[in-house]
Design a protein around this motif. Structure first.
Motif, PDB file in Angstrom:
ATOM      1  N   LEU A   1      -7.029   0.037   2.221  1.00 10.44           N
ATOM      2  CA  LEU A   1      -6.921  -0.899   1.217  1.00 10.44           C
ATOM      3  C   LEU A   1      -7.305  -2.317   1.795  1.00 10.44           C
ATOM      4  CD1 LEU A   1      -5.896  -2.068  -1.786  1.00 10.44           C
ATOM      5  CD2 LEU A   1      -3.521  -2.099  -0.753  1.00 10.44           C
TER       6      LEU A   1
ATOM      7  N   ALA B   1       0.839  -1.040  -0.070  1.00  8.09           N
ATOM      8  CA  ALA B   1       0.074  -0.113   0.028  1.00  8.09           C
ATOM      9  C   ALA B   1       0.820   1.189   0.055  1.00  8.09           C
ATOM     10  CB  ALA B   1      -0.797  -0.018   1.440  1.00  8.09           C
TER      11      ALA B   1
ATOM     12  N   ILE C   1     -10.894  -2.597   1.795  1.00 12.59           N
ATOM     13  CA  ILE C   1     -11.644  -2.762   0.419  1.00 12.59           C
ATOM     14  C   ILE C   1     -11.508  -4.229   0.036  1.00 12.59           C
ATOM     15  CG2 ILE C   1     -11.004  -2.625  -2.121  1.00 12.59           C
ATOM     16  CD1 ILE C   1     -10.226   0.406  -1.483  1.00 12.59           C
ATOM     17  N   LEU C   2     -10.377  -4.785   0.584  1.00 17.66           N
ATOM     18  CA  LEU C   2     -10.279  -6.401   0.447  1.00 17.66           C
ATOM     19  C   LEU C   2     -11.140  -6.917   1.183  1.00 17.66           C
ATOM     20  CD1 LEU C   2      -6.323  -6.307   0.454  1.00 17.66           C
ATOM     21  CD2 LEU C   2      -7.766  -6.573  -1.524  1.00 17.66           C
TER      22      LEU C   2
ATOM     23  N   ALA D   1      -9.222  -0.396  -5.583  1.00 20.65           N
ATOM     24  CA  ALA D   1      -7.910  -0.675  -4.758  1.00 20.65           C
ATOM     25  C   ALA D   1      -6.557  -0.344  -5.414  1.00 20.65           C
ATOM     26  CB  ALA D   1      -7.622  -2.093  -4.557  1.00 20.65           C
TER      27      ALA D   1
END
Length: 109
Positions: free
Chosen positions: A25, A17, A28-29, A85
């Protein structure tokens, strides 16, 4: 005689990241993981942090087959998560490690 196995398709991935963007991040994952786990063929999708580098995210995936994984990348929800992402990454993702999963705790053989 050894037990017959039904190998699964496994991937280990590593993302870096941008500084200060790791938690965003990961969010989002994790949102994507909620979708992926319910997808046909996805047996496991784990997200972790590297304890030695606050910008590194590690991902472990297990799929019934390589085709199931490839099909997941065509889904609109996954494509949207990837697009969201990408701006948070510090460079392109490293090539993942593909492995043949033959069993273990938490996976039916």
């Amino acid at each position: 005689m050894a037990a017959k196995t039904n190998p699964k398709y496994g991937l280990f991935g590593k993302l870096k990241a941008k500084p200060g963007k790791c938690d965003e991040l990961i969010a989002i994952l994790m949102e994507s993981a909620g979708t992926d786990i319910r997808m046909p063929g996805c047996l496991q999708y784990l997200i972790g942090k590297d304890p030695d580098n606050e910008d590194i995210i590690l991902i472990s995936e297990v799929w019934e087959s390589k085709e199931d994984h490839a099909n997941s990348l065509k889904l609109e929800s996954v494509r949207a998560a990837i697009a969201k992402a990408m701006p948070l990454l510090d460079g392109m993702p490293e090539k993942g490690i593909v492995w043949e999963v033959v069993g273990g705790l938490g996976l039916a053989s």
